[in-house]
Design a protein around this motif. Structure first.
Motif, PDB file in Angstrom:
ATOM      1  N   LEU A   1      -7.213  -1.287  10.173  1.00  0.00           N
ATOM      2  CA  LEU A   1      -8.152  -0.048   9.452  1.00  0.00           C
ATOM      3  C   LEU A   1      -7.217   0.919   9.276  1.00  0.00           C
ATOM      4  CD1 LEU A   1     -11.645  -0.014  12.197  1.00  0.00           C
ATOM      5  CD2 LEU A   1     -11.069  -0.958   9.156  1.00  0.00           C
ATOM      6  N   GLU A   2      -6.287   1.673  10.065  1.00  0.00           N
ATOM      7  CA  GLU A   2      -5.780   2.584   9.892  1.00  0.00           C
ATOM      8  C   GLU A   2      -4.344   2.113   9.158  1.00  0.00           C
ATOM      9  OE1 GLU A   2      -5.534   5.945  14.119  1.00  0.00           O
ATOM     10  OE2 GLU A   2      -3.747   4.082  13.214  1.00  0.00           O
ATOM     11  N   GLU A   3      -3.950   0.870   8.628  1.00  0.00           N
ATOM     12  CA  GLU A   3      -2.914   0.459   7.631  1.00  0.00           C
ATOM     13  C   GLU A   3      -3.611   0.325   6.555  1.00  0.00           C
ATOM     14  OE1 GLU A   3       0.797  -0.389   6.674  1.00  0.00           O
ATOM     15  OE2 GLU A   3       0.337   0.329   8.553  1.00  0.00           O
ATOM     16  N   SER A   4      -4.726  -0.181   6.355  1.00  0.00           N
ATOM     17  CA  SER A   4      -5.413  -0.755   5.541  1.00  0.00           C
ATOM     18  C   SER A   4      -5.917   0.730   4.774  1.00  0.00           C
ATOM     19  CB  SER A   4      -6.909  -1.439   5.920  1.00  0.00           C
ATOM     20  OG  SER A   4      -7.627  -1.800   4.803  1.00  0.00           O
ATOM     21  N   ILE A   5      -6.017   1.854   5.212  1.00  0.00           N
ATOM     22  CA  ILE A   5      -6.457   3.455   5.118  1.00  0.00           C
ATOM     23  C   ILE A   5      -5.674   4.074   4.128  1.00  0.00           C
ATOM     24  CG2 ILE A   5      -7.894   5.114   5.612  1.00  0.00           C
ATOM     25  CD1 ILE A   5      -9.230   4.223   7.725  1.00  0.00           C
ATOM     26  N   ALA A   6      -4.070   3.336   5.024  1.00  0.00           N
ATOM     27  CA  ALA A   6      -3.204   4.044   4.295  1.00  0.00           C
ATOM     28  C   ALA A   6      -2.721   3.665   3.306  1.00  0.00           C
ATOM     29  CB  ALA A   6      -1.514   3.964   5.340  1.00  0.00           C
TER      30      ALA A   6
ATOM     31  N   ALA B   1      -4.486   1.821   1.198  1.00  0.00           N
ATOM     32  CA  ALA B   1      -5.616   2.044   0.296  1.00  0.00           C
ATOM     33  C   ALA B   1      -5.236   3.606  -0.659  1.00  0.00           C
ATOM     34  CB  ALA B   1      -7.082   1.543   0.438  1.00  0.00           C
ATOM     35  N   ARG B   2      -4.894   4.290   0.308  1.00  0.00           N
ATOM     36  CA  ARG B   2      -4.788   5.456  -0.800  1.00  0.00           C
ATOM     37  C   ARG B   2      -3.660   5.648  -0.880  1.00  0.00           C
ATOM     38  NH1 ARG B   2      -8.261   8.582   1.437  1.00  0.00           N
ATOM     39  NH2 ARG B   2      -9.310   8.910   3.769  1.00  0.00           N
ATOM     40  N   ALA B   3      -2.753   5.024  -0.682  1.00  0.00           N
ATOM     41  CA  ALA B   3      -1.251   4.774  -1.560  1.00  0.00           C
ATOM     42  C   ALA B   3      -1.599   4.248  -3.139  1.00  0.00           C
ATOM     43  CB  ALA B   3      -0.223   4.299  -0.853  1.00  0.00           C
ATOM     44  N   VAL B   4      -2.438   2.514  -3.375  1.00  0.00           N
ATOM     45  CA  VAL B   4      -2.897   2.606  -4.119  1.00  0.00           C
ATOM     46  C   VAL B   4      -3.858   3.793  -4.958  1.00  0.00           C
ATOM     47  CG1 VAL B   4      -3.928   0.507  -5.765  1.00  0.00           C
ATOM     48  CG2 VAL B   4      -2.522   0.365  -3.475  1.00  0.00           C
ATOM     49  N   HIS B   5      -4.814   3.918  -4.473  1.00  0.00           N
ATOM     50  CA  HIS B   5      -5.942   4.455  -5.684  1.00  0.00           C
ATOM     51  C   HIS B   5      -5.193   6.131  -5.681  1.00  0.00           C
ATOM     52  CE1 HIS B   5      -7.994   1.796  -3.845  1.00  0.00           C
ATOM     53  NE2 HIS B   5      -9.091   1.585  -4.541  1.00  0.00           N
ATOM     54  N   ASP B   6      -4.392   6.499  -4.797  1.00  0.00           N
ATOM     55  CA  ASP B   6      -4.112   8.336  -5.266  1.00  0.00           C
ATOM     56  C   ASP B   6      -3.827   7.787  -6.889  1.00  0.00           C
ATOM     57  OD1 ASP B   6      -4.410   9.558  -4.102  1.00  0.00           O
ATOM     58  OD2 ASP B   6      -2.020   9.114  -1.857  1.00  0.00           O
ATOM     59  N   ASP B   7      -2.730   6.670  -6.612  1.00  0.00           N
ATOM     60  CA  ASP B   7      -2.361   6.591  -8.727  1.00  0.00           C
ATOM     61  C   ASP B   7      -3.422   6.228  -9.711  1.00  0.00           C
ATOM     62  OD1 ASP B   7       0.566   7.077  -6.869  1.00  0.00           O
ATOM     63  OD2 ASP B   7       1.277   4.951  -7.143  1.00  0.00           O
ATOM     64  N   GLN B   8      -4.633   6.361  -9.492  1.00  0.00           N
ATOM     65  CA  GLN B   8      -4.882   6.147 -10.038  1.00  0.00           C
ATOM     66  C   GLN B   8      -5.954   6.927 -10.707  1.00  0.00           C
ATOM     67  OE1 GLN B   8      -8.073   3.101  -8.528  1.00  0.00           O
ATOM     68  NE2 GLN B   8      -6.611   1.696  -8.825  1.00  0.00           N
ATOM     69  N   ARG B   9      -5.300   7.948 -10.406  1.00  0.00           N
ATOM     70  CA  ARG B   9      -6.499   9.748 -10.249  1.00  0.00           C
ATOM     71  C   ARG B   9      -5.656   9.740 -12.245  1.00  0.00           C
ATOM     72  NH1 ARG B   9      -3.802  13.156  -5.645  1.00  0.00           N
ATOM     73  NH2 ARG B   9      -5.848  12.542  -3.873  1.00  0.00           N
TER      74      ARG B   9
END
Length: 438
Positions: A87-92, A94-102
């Motif tokens: 779960l922690e790897e999945s969250i990390a 997902a955050r990396a990809v979605h951070d670039d969508q800001r």
């Protein structure tokens, strides 16, 4: 095992293809008459009605709708270490990809003294839905929560059906995932009654207020989907999710073991799940059928998978060329599309309609479900022709801010008046000219 549709030598347009291609039939309107009384009851009687429906449909009655904080903490503490690490790897990722969508605010100077700024403002309060049913979906918690948090949503509530097996609480893995993400408001409620409570709010059995939300996201069953449709307008929704789908565009170089395994992986979700192979190789189609027969018997959910693969929503579409296959998959507009061909990256670049595209032999849909970093809440039922999957943008609203000086307004006043008069709305023009009277 897969029903074959032979399109070789046939030139069909997108509409004709959509009429021929396999697709699950889900009539949301057919259940709205069952859902409407639920919505009315929750609007009128709040949590009392919610708990009555919960007892009827989930066979359990939680003490409170809101899950106690200590239950969330206990679920996090009790997570299997391997599951927590995953779960922690999945969250990390997902955050990396979605951070670039800001998105950033953009100001355009239209004329000297006249600007228009587009501000991106997050939705204030969002309800996120993690379904129960045939499987447990902590991954859906991640896929909903991460983009909402990155967007800057300040108030999040996660809903998931209560489980009799766990004393009226959502599944512990769901609660653990929520706690891992820092979501401390979780409601033990599912289905149409969850959508109603999110929309109308209420007062919990212990007197705690359950504030309504502005928007609901996350996949639900047909009753939850009907509720989202009926409540749309009072609340925003992401989409109306149908049964999951995979299409695989493959040529003779594809490994039938991989193709069969990927078709099975989506059929595992539900008997209505769609698994579609599009290929220009009858040899591959034959080999995939052999592999399906072999692999299905070795899976845990053999009966469910077999029914899905035999259903009219699944099949093998034979085409003359890979380019013809591209026309087919664009017409189909799959939730998940795998490209397993020679030069898969170049073929994938030509795809116009898909929720997500998985390129080559080492990017199976299962990777996207959990740890690719992409979002797995995607459009189904052909909606990828016009809609996108869940993203940071889902939770943002663009607001135009118009800032004009007196001189800038004066310079364009006559044109505003001309257009106002052309539309027979003279007061619109007068609202401009009134500013220049001396």
């Amino acid at each position: 095992m897969l029903t074959r549709i032979d399109l070789r030598g046939r030139e069909l347009g997108p509409a004709e293809l959509r009429a021929i291609l396999p697709r699950a039939e889900v009539d949301v309107d057919a259940v709205t008459h069952q859902v409407m009384p639920i919505l009315d009851a929750v609007r009128e009687r709040g949590v009392e009605a919610v708990l009555e429906f919960t007892e009827r449909f989930d066979l359990v009655r939680p003490a409170t709708v809101r899950v106690p904080g200590e239950a969330l903490a206990g679920a996090l503490e009790g997570l299997d270490p391997a599951v927590r690490a995953a779960l922690e790897e999945s969250i990390a990722r997902a955050r990396a990809v979605h951070d670039d969508q800001r998105r950033t605010d953009t100001t355009t100077q239209v004329v000297p003294g006249g600007t228009v700024t587009e501000r991106w403002v997050p939705v204030a309060r969002v309800g996120l839905y993690a379904p129960g049913g045939l499987a447990v979906y902590p991954s859906s918690v991640i896929m909903n929560v991460v983009p909402a948090q990155v967007a800057g949503v300040e108030s999040l509530v996660l809903c998931s059906p209560p489980q009799a097996e766990f004393g009226g609480l959502p599944h512990p893995t769901i609660m653990g995932a929520a706690a891992l993400l820092g979501v401390d408001e979780v409601w033990a409620v599912g289905g149409a009654q969850a959508m109603a409570l999110l929309a109308f709010g209420g007062t919990d059995t212990d007197g705690t207020g359950l504030a309504p939300v502005d928007m609901v996201t996350g996949p639900a069953n047909i009753y939850g989907t009907a509720a989202k449709r009926l409540l749309r307008g009072l609340i925003g929704i992401d989409s109306e999710a149908g049964p999951t789908e995979i299409a695989v565009l493959a040529d003779g170089t594809a490994d039938p073991v991989h193709v069969a395994a990927d078709l099975i992986s989506q059929a595992e979700h539900d008997t209505l799940a769609a698994s579609v192979l599009v290929t220009d190789s009858t040899e591959l189609a034959d080999a995939v059928d052999i592999e399906l027969s072999r692999q299905v018997t070795a899976t845990k959910h053999t009966e469910r998978i077999s029914e899905a693969l035999r259903g009219k929503q699944s099949g093998c579409v034979l085409v003359s060329t890979v380019d013809d296959g591209l026309h087919v998959v664009d017409a189909y507009a799959a939730e998940h599309l795998e490209i397993q061909t020679v030069d898969a990256r170049a073929v994938a670049a030509k795809v116009r309609n898909a929720g997500a595209v998985f390129v080559g032999p080492h990017a199976p849909v299962s990777l996207g479900d959990y740890c690719a970093g992409s979002n797995h809440v995607l459009p189904t039922g052909g909606c990828a022709r016009h809609s996108s999957g869940l993203s940071v943008q889902t939770f943002l609203r663009g607001i135009h801010v118009v800032d004009y000086s007196e001189d800038a307004l004066r310079a364009v006043a006559a044109k505003v008046v001309a257009l106002a008069n052309a539309e027979d709305l003279p007061a619109h023009g007068q609202a401009v000219t009134a500013r220049f009277r001396t």
